[in-house]
Design a protein around this motif. Sequence first.
Motif, PDB file in Angstrom:
ATOM      1  N   THR A 134      42.714   7.514  42.328  1.00 31.09           N
ATOM      2  CA  THR A 134      43.585   6.345  42.159  1.00 31.09           C
ATOM      3  C   THR A 134      44.716   6.565  41.166  1.00 31.09           C
ATOM      4  OG1 THR A 134      42.190   5.378  40.420  1.00 31.09           O
ATOM      5  CG2 THR A 134      41.655   4.820  42.712  1.00 31.09           C
TER       6      THR A 134
ATOM      7  N   ILE B 287      38.053   9.200  39.248  1.00 34.04           N
ATOM      8  CA  ILE B 287      38.996   8.090  39.407  1.00 34.04           C
ATOM      9  C   ILE B 287      40.429   8.576  39.264  1.00 34.04           C
ATOM     10  CG2 ILE B 287      39.748   5.892  38.399  1.00 34.04           C
ATOM     11  CD1 ILE B 287      36.817   5.436  37.576  1.00 34.04           C
TER      12      ILE B 287
ATOM     13  N   PRO C 172      40.993   0.858  37.063  1.00 36.17           N
ATOM     14  CA  PRO C 172      39.682   1.495  36.850  1.00 36.17           C
ATOM     15  C   PRO C 172      39.747   2.681  35.886  1.00 36.17           C
ATOM     16  CG  PRO C 172      39.975   1.008  39.165  1.00 36.17           C
ATOM     17  CD  PRO C 172      41.296   0.734  38.503  1.00 36.17           C
ATOM     18  N   TYR C 173      40.796   3.512  36.008  1.00 36.87           N
ATOM     19  CA  TYR C 173      40.893   4.665  35.107  1.00 36.87           C
ATOM     20  C   TYR C 173      41.133   4.209  33.669  1.00 36.87           C
ATOM     21  CZ  TYR C 173      42.406   8.862  32.766  1.00 36.87           C
ATOM     22  OH  TYR C 173      42.515   9.894  31.867  1.00 36.87           O
TER      23      TYR C 173
END
Length: 230
Positions: free
Chosen positions: A156, A152, A162-163
Motif C-alpha cells: 500500500t 504493508i 495502515p503503514y
Amino acid sequence: MTVYYLPDYPSRDFFANSFNVDAEKNLPTFYSFLALLFSSLLLGAIAHAKNLDSDRYKQHWKILSFIFLYLSLDEIGQLHEKFIDPMRSLLNATGVLYFTWIVPFGFLVGIFLLSYSKFVFHLPLATRKLFVAAGALYIGGAIGMEIPGGYIFTTTGMESLPYLIVASIEELLEMLGIVVFIHALISYIKTYLGGVSWEIYIPGKNTQVTENQNIGIPALSEAANTNLSR
C-alpha cells in the motif's frame, strides 16, 4: 498522519516533520538517542561497580553498556539501514522481509538472548521481570513490527494509513521498552548498589549539596562532580 489526514494550518509540515516518529534527524530521534545513551551510561556505572567487586557477570554488564552505546549511535545515524539494499539484493526479498536488515540483526539478537540467558536468570526477580518486559517491548517494536511494516509498505506504500499506524506502534514500543529498561537500571542501582550520590560543588561559594538517590542538575555555568556510591 497530520500532513495527510488533517486540514492545512500554519507550519503544519514543519511540526509534522519535527515529530514524525518514522523520520530521521528530528525530535523523536534525538529523544531516543539520548535515552539509549543514558542507558549505556547507567550500564557503565553498574559495570564499574561490579568490576570493583570482581563480580562473575562484570563483563556482561560492560558488553551491555557498549551494545547500548552502539544502539544510540545507530538511532542517530541509522546505521542498520545500510544493510537493507545489500541484503535485499542477496535474498531478492519483498513483502514481510522488505526491510531486510531484520535478517542479520534478528540472527544476532538470537545469539545474544542465548548467551545472556544465565545472566538474566541470576538477576533479582523484580529486575529480571523488568529486563524481560523491556526487551520484549523493544525487540517487538524494532524487529517484530518491521515484519508487517514491510508487507504493508510493499502493498500500500509508506503514505497509507495502515503503514503509518504500524510505524507509530513500532516507535512507541521501542520508546516504552527503553523507559522500562531505564527504570529497571535505576531501581537496581538504588536497591542493590546502594543508590547514587550526587555531590555538587559551586566554585567561589562555601556550599556543597549532596543528594542521595536523586538526580540533581547544576546550572550550565557550574562545575559538577558526580560520584556513584555503592
